[in-house]
Structures are given as C-alpha cells and as structure tokens.
Design an enzyme around this catalytic site. Sequence first.
Site, PDB file in Angstrom:
ATOM      1  N   GLY A  96       2.011  -5.410   8.799  1.00 52.42           N
ATOM      2  CA  GLY A  96       1.496  -4.556  10.240  1.00 52.42           C
ATOM      3  C   GLY A  96       2.434  -3.262  10.269  1.00 52.42           C
ATOM      4  O   GLY A  96       2.798  -1.803  10.714  1.00 52.42           O
ATOM      5  N   GLY A 140       2.760  -0.974   7.672  1.00 58.11           N
ATOM      6  CA  GLY A 140       2.096   0.059   7.058  1.00 58.11           C
ATOM      7  C   GLY A 140       3.130   0.248   5.852  1.00 58.11           C
ATOM      8  O   GLY A 140       2.660   1.836   5.365  1.00 58.11           O
ATOM      9  N   LYS A 141       3.235  -0.568   4.700  1.00 56.11           N
ATOM     10  CA  LYS A 141       2.851  -0.651   3.502  1.00 56.11           C
ATOM     11  C   LYS A 141       1.736  -0.008   3.112  1.00 56.11           C
ATOM     12  O   LYS A 141       1.680   0.950   2.082  1.00 56.11           O
ATOM     13  CB  LYS A 141       3.810  -1.782   3.205  1.00 56.11           C
ATOM     14  CG  LYS A 141       4.898  -2.385   3.902  1.00 56.11           C
ATOM     15  CD  LYS A 141       5.156  -3.863   3.311  1.00 56.11           C
ATOM     16  CE  LYS A 141       4.222  -4.816   3.092  1.00 56.11           C
ATOM     17  NZ  LYS A 141       3.782  -5.128   4.916  1.00 56.11           N
ATOM     18  N   SER A 142       1.506  -0.829   3.228  1.00 57.64           N
ATOM     19  CA  SER A 142      -0.358   0.038   2.491  1.00 57.64           C
ATOM     20  C   SER A 142      -0.987   1.213   2.328  1.00 57.64           C
ATOM     21  O   SER A 142      -0.816   2.513   1.702  1.00 57.64           O
ATOM     22  CB  SER A 142      -1.388  -1.292   2.559  1.00 57.64           C
ATOM     23  OG  SER A 142      -0.887  -2.204   1.895  1.00 57.64           O
ATOM     24  N   GLY A 155       8.153  -4.188   3.778  1.00 54.49           N
ATOM     25  CA  GLY A 155       8.161  -4.043   5.337  1.00 54.49           C
ATOM     26  C   GLY A 155       7.388  -5.725   6.048  1.00 54.49           C
ATOM     27  O   GLY A 155       6.885  -6.324   5.629  1.00 54.49           O
ATOM     28  N   LEU A 156       7.901  -6.075   7.553  1.00 56.01           N
ATOM     29  CA  LEU A 156       6.718  -7.236   7.757  1.00 56.01           C
ATOM     30  C   LEU A 156       5.138  -7.156   7.203  1.00 56.01           C
ATOM     31  O   LEU A 156       4.630  -5.570   7.424  1.00 56.01           O
ATOM     32  CB  LEU A 156       7.181  -6.542   9.365  1.00 56.01           C
ATOM     33  CG  LEU A 156       8.532  -7.495   9.256  1.00 56.01           C
ATOM     34  CD1 LEU A 156       8.530  -7.591  11.305  1.00 56.01           C
ATOM     35  CD2 LEU A 156       8.490  -9.352   9.148  1.00 56.01           C
ATOM     36  N   SER A 168       6.692  -9.125   0.521  1.00 55.52           N
ATOM     37  CA  SER A 168       7.300  -9.412  -0.470  1.00 55.52           C
ATOM     38  C   SER A 168       9.264 -10.337  -0.015  1.00 55.52           C
ATOM     39  O   SER A 168      10.425  -9.188   0.426  1.00 55.52           O
ATOM     40  CB  SER A 168       8.195  -8.502  -2.019  1.00 55.52           C
ATOM     41  OG  SER A 168       8.175  -6.614  -1.200  1.00 55.52           O
TER      42      SER A 168
END
Length: 199
Positions: free
Chosen positions: A36, A38-40, A33-34, A107
């Site tokens: 910011g 919220g991936k991490s 995802g972009l 990615s």
Amino acid sequence: MKSSNTVWHCATVTRERREAQNGHRSAVLWFTGLSGSGKSTLAHYVEEKLHGMGCRTFVFDGDNVRHGLCGDLSFSEEARSENIRRIGEMSKLFINAGVIALTAFISPSHEDRQKVRDLVGDDFIEIYCDCPIEVCEERDVKGLYKRARAGEIKEFTGISAPYDVPRSAEIVVDTSGSLSLDDCAETIIACLKARGVWL
C-alpha cells in the site's frame, strides 16, 4: 546453489552494444516498501515517463510474477526469500539485455535486498517508498491489512512480520501523499541522469 555441468555462454551481441543501440545504460530500479506504499503505482508511472523518453523498460510487479515465474512459492519467510532471489537473477539478465528493469516488491528483508545488490552491483538503485503504515492501511484496496489484523493472513509484513527499513537506499521518496506522483517520479529520473544513464 548452481546447476552442475553448465558453462555460461557469452553472446556476441554484448550489453554495451545493446545499450549503445538504446541510447541509455541499463539499470535495476528496486522499489521497496510496505503493502500500500505505492511501489507499483510509482514504478509504472516512472516506466511511462522513461518510455516516453525512448527508453527500453520493463516492470516486474510483485503480484504479476506470482502468476507464473514464482507461482509455485508460498508466502513463508523462506519462500519470500526465494521469490526475491529469482527476481534478482531475472533483473540481472535484463541488465545484460540493455533494459531498465523496475521491480515493485515489498522485499522486507535487508539481507535479501543486499543479496540482489551484491548480484547486480553498481547498477542496483534502491528506492524506498516511505509511507506510514496508517496511510497504507487506509489505502488497503485489497483488504489485506484488515484480514491480517483479524488473523486471517499469517506473517503479513508490518503487522505480524517485520519490515527492515532500508539503511542506505539511493532514493527515498515520501509516498504518503505529501508529494505528487510526478514529483516522486522526477526525483527518480533526476537520479538516473546524475548517474549518467543516458549516453
């Protein structure tokens, strides 16, 4: 590209034996995802839940791996592809170790993600953190979007470089704030249960 004059050494302690000892199968949870989106945050939250359930886990965070494993890479298109290739190979090793590997990387390239999917096979679970760029910019805790808008950061995904939205992600979670972090995590864990991750 592969190294020459090398032969894969097969371990006597197999993936299946490690999984049996762990009580769960290994897998790669690929959060994309972009910046910011919220991936991490979500990856670490899911790891906490899995850890509490007795699972062997590890999170590969985009920033963290660039402190060591990928510290020699720039942010050019070619270097970013190499970054993802290395993480894909590392994830495959963790699968053989019987671990649930969670990766949090922008990615942006569908092609790069597909290469990892092809490498990992059925153990690859793509999780698209769907969040409008406006919300990502509001979060912008690192100030990256502001710098990208000012032209200080070149090839910034979503601003001056493209992001290929996943075409067939196993899981799509709305991380804009309409769902709680817990709801997003439970969606992912439900998918793991449905796929028979627990033995």
